[in-house]
Design an enzyme around this catalytic site. Structure first.
Site, mmCIF file in Angstrom:
data_model
loop_
_atom_site.group_PDB
_atom_site.id
_atom_site.type_symbol
_atom_site.label_atom_id
_atom_site.label_comp_id
_atom_site.label_asym_id
_atom_site.label_seq_id
_atom_site.Cartn_x
_atom_site.Cartn_y
_atom_site.Cartn_z
ATOM 1 N N GLN A 121 39.371 36.815 45.463
ATOM 2 C CA GLN A 121 39.371 38.054 44.682
ATOM 3 C C GLN A 121 38.141 38.124 43.819
ATOM 4 O O GLN A 121 37.727 37.109 43.254
ATOM 5 C CB GLN A 121 40.649 38.074 43.796
ATOM 6 C CG GLN A 121 41.100 39.441 43.341
ATOM 7 C CD GLN A 121 42.446 39.406 42.643
ATOM 8 O OE1 GLN A 121 43.463 38.980 43.230
ATOM 9 N NE2 GLN A 121 42.455 39.847 41.399
ATOM 10 N N ASN B 21 36.792 40.281 40.478
ATOM 11 C CA ASN B 21 37.268 41.158 39.402
ATOM 12 C C ASN B 21 36.086 41.644 38.574
ATOM 13 O O ASN B 21 35.047 40.992 38.504
ATOM 14 C CB ASN B 21 38.248 40.406 38.498
ATOM 15 C CG ASN B 21 39.510 39.993 39.241
ATOM 16 O OD1 ASN B 21 39.908 40.620 40.222
ATOM 17 N ND2 ASN B 21 40.135 38.913 38.790
ATOM 18 N N HIS C 217 44.073 33.558 29.058
ATOM 19 C CA HIS C 217 45.002 33.822 30.166
ATOM 20 C C HIS C 217 44.998 32.707 31.201
ATOM 21 O O HIS C 217 43.990 32.040 31.448
ATOM 22 C CB HIS C 217 44.623 35.129 30.872
ATOM 23 C CG HIS C 217 44.696 36.310 29.969
ATOM 24 N ND1 HIS C 217 44.067 37.501 30.241
ATOM 25 C CD2 HIS C 217 45.316 36.505 28.771
ATOM 26 C CE1 HIS C 217 44.294 38.356 29.261
ATOM 27 N NE2 HIS C 217 45.048 37.779 28.358
ATOM 28 N N LYS D 181 38.098 30.204 38.325
ATOM 29 C CA LYS D 181 37.313 31.414 38.036
ATOM 30 C C LYS D 181 35.840 31.062 37.896
ATOM 31 O O LYS D 181 35.489 30.124 37.175
ATOM 32 C CB LYS D 181 37.808 32.075 36.744
ATOM 33 C CG LYS D 181 39.244 32.564 36.836
ATOM 34 C CD LYS D 181 39.840 32.898 35.494
ATOM 35 C CE LYS D 181 41.328 33.227 35.639
ATOM 36 N NZ LYS D 181 42.018 33.323 34.355
ATOM 37 N N TYR E 262 33.994 38.353 37.834
ATOM 38 C CA TYR E 262 34.399 36.988 38.176
ATOM 39 C C TYR E 262 35.135 36.929 39.510
ATOM 40 O O TYR E 262 35.798 37.876 39.912
ATOM 41 C CB TYR E 262 35.243 36.346 37.071
ATOM 42 C CG TYR E 262 36.454 37.087 36.596
ATOM 43 C CD1 TYR E 262 36.341 38.277 35.883
ATOM 44 C CD2 TYR E 262 37.722 36.583 36.813
ATOM 45 C CE1 TYR E 262 37.465 38.946 35.419
ATOM 46 C CE2 TYR E 262 38.852 37.242 36.346
ATOM 47 C CZ TYR E 262 38.703 38.417 35.644
ATOM 48 O OH TYR E 262 39.822 39.067 35.186
ATOM 49 N N ASP F 128 48.252 40.131 24.638
ATOM 50 C CA ASP F 128 47.513 39.063 23.962
ATOM 51 C C ASP F 128 47.884 38.947 22.487
ATOM 52 O O ASP F 128 47.642 37.921 21.862
ATOM 53 C CB ASP F 128 46.007 39.274 24.141
ATOM 54 C CG ASP F 128 45.601 39.074 25.583
ATOM 55 O OD1 ASP F 128 44.503 39.528 25.962
ATOM 56 O OD2 ASP F 128 46.399 38.477 26.346
HETATM 57 C C1 LIG Z 1 44.034 40.214 36.104
HETATM 58 C C2 LIG Z 1 44.408 41.421 36.925
HETATM 59 C C3 LIG Z 1 44.916 42.566 36.334
HETATM 60 N N1 LIG Z 1 45.236 43.648 37.118
HETATM 61 C C4 LIG Z 1 45.729 44.847 36.448
HETATM 62 C C5 LIG Z 1 46.929 44.631 35.524
HETATM 63 C C6 LIG Z 1 46.716 45.635 34.419
HETATM 64 O O1 LIG Z 1 47.316 46.861 34.760
HETATM 65 C C7 LIG Z 1 45.204 45.827 34.352
HETATM 66 C C8 LIG Z 1 44.563 45.091 33.192
HETATM 67 O O2 LIG Z 1 45.016 43.752 33.243
HETATM 68 P P1 LIG Z 1 44.821 42.812 32.005
HETATM 69 O O3 LIG Z 1 45.047 43.548 30.732
HETATM 70 O O4 LIG Z 1 45.627 41.551 32.251
HETATM 71 O O5 LIG Z 1 43.272 42.461 32.134
HETATM 72 P P2 LIG Z 1 42.506 41.328 31.314
HETATM 73 O O6 LIG Z 1 42.998 41.246 29.909
HETATM 74 O O7 LIG Z 1 41.072 41.538 31.560
HETATM 75 O O8 LIG Z 1 42.958 39.998 32.051
HETATM 76 C C9 LIG Z 1 42.017 39.043 32.499
HETATM 77 O O9 LIG Z 1 41.491 38.476 31.344
HETATM 78 C C10 LIG Z 1 41.019 37.159 31.362
HETATM 79 C C11 LIG Z 1 39.586 37.177 30.906
HETATM 80 C C12 LIG Z 1 41.199 36.378 32.582
HETATM 81 O O10 LIG Z 1 40.622 35.312 32.740
HETATM 82 C C13 LIG Z 1 42.141 36.830 33.615
HETATM 83 O O11 LIG Z 1 41.475 36.840 34.853
HETATM 84 C C14 LIG Z 1 42.774 38.130 33.411
HETATM 85 O O12 LIG Z 1 44.046 37.857 32.865
HETATM 86 O O13 LIG Z 1 44.686 45.316 35.594
HETATM 87 C C15 LIG Z 1 45.065 43.640 38.486
HETATM 88 O O14 LIG Z 1 45.355 44.635 39.171
HETATM 89 N N2 LIG Z 1 44.588 42.510 39.082
HETATM 90 C C16 LIG Z 1 44.242 41.396 38.350
HETATM 91 O O15 LIG Z 1 43.777 40.396 38.949
#
Ligand SMILES: Cc1cn([C@H]2C[C@H](O)[C@@H](COP(=O)(O)OP(=O)(O)O[C@H]3O[C@H](C)C(=O)[C@H](O)[C@H]3O)O2)c(=O)[nH]c1=O
Length: 185
Positions: free
Chosen positions: A47, A49, A62, A71, A131, A170
């Site tokens: 994947q 991102n 996370h 990652k 990433y 968070d």
């Molecule tokens: C992680 C992820 C999220 N999503 C969707 C779920 C939520 O609707 C939206 C935002 O997700 P989230 O708020 O968890 O995104 P981040 O806060 O940037 O999360 C990431 O933040 C830190 C830096 C990390 O290392 C992780 O890879 C990851 O948890 O994207 C997806 O569809 N696929 C994914 O792989």
């Protein structure tokens, strides 16, 4: 590319070889053979991102308790302070962290193998964060560690007295003492 070991076994700060000329620059942002030779990790990535954050946003810390993700992270716009926390229960560096500045300017990357919690604080007006992950996202397995867990003692470069911008998830992260960690990595 040059790999810089960190105090956390398996975590490497990577400096790509950048070719600049009058047009601009070129560098290989990923090369499986070079990456495996440098890190010793021969697994695949499944994947890619991409997130954009404004100044003061902190995403993390996370991890996935199932399907733990390795990652390979980098920044293509702006600057972040990136942190990996060792949450492998039987690791000699359990609970310890490593942090570094990743930016579009320094073009550096951080390789964080499975077994770590990860997060970053956005230092510039905006930051675009890319990433690669070694396993798929599994929402039900997502866990958050508190960014300000006193036992982690992470010195985030936040302006004094300014609380980072956090997602709802968070804001309710767990302290390491109460969190699920990796017992078998
Ligand atoms: C992680 C992820 C999220 N999503 C969707 C779920 C939520 O609707 C939206 C935002 O997700 P989230 O708020 O968890 O995104 P981040 O806060 O940037 O999360 C990431 O933040 C830190 C830096 C990390 O290392 C992780 O890879 C990851 O948890 O994207 C997806 O569809 N696929 C994914 O792989």
């Amino acid at each position: 590319m040059i790999g810089h070991p960190t105090p956390l076994a398996g975590v490497f700060r990577i400096e790509p070889k950048v070719y600049g000329d009058e047009r601009g620059f070129f560098f290989e942002s990923f090369n499986a053979r070079g990456f495996s030779s440098l890190t010793g990790y021969s697994g695949s990535f499944v994947q890619d991102n991409h997130s954009r954050s404004m100044r003061g946003v902190l995403r993390g810390l996370h991890y996935q308790i199932l399907q733990p993700q390795g990652k390979l992270v980098r920044v293509i716009e702006g600057e972040v302070y990136d942190v990996a926390v060792d949450i492998r229960r039987h690791s000699p560096t359990f609970g310890q962290h490593y942090g570094c500045v990743l930016s579009a300017e320094n073009r550096q990357m951080l390789w964080i193998p499975p077994g770590f919690a990860h997060g970053f604080l956005t230092l510039s007006e905006h930051a675009e964060f890319l990433y690669k992950t070694t396993d798929y996202w599994l929402a039900t397995a997502e866990r958050s560690l508190r960014w300000d867990d006193p036992t982690l003692a992470i010195s985030w470069p936040t302006p004094s007295g300014v609380t980072p911008l956090l997602s709802a998830k968070d804001r309710v992260g767990k302290c390491l003492a109460e969190a699920e960690v990796y017992e078998d990595l």
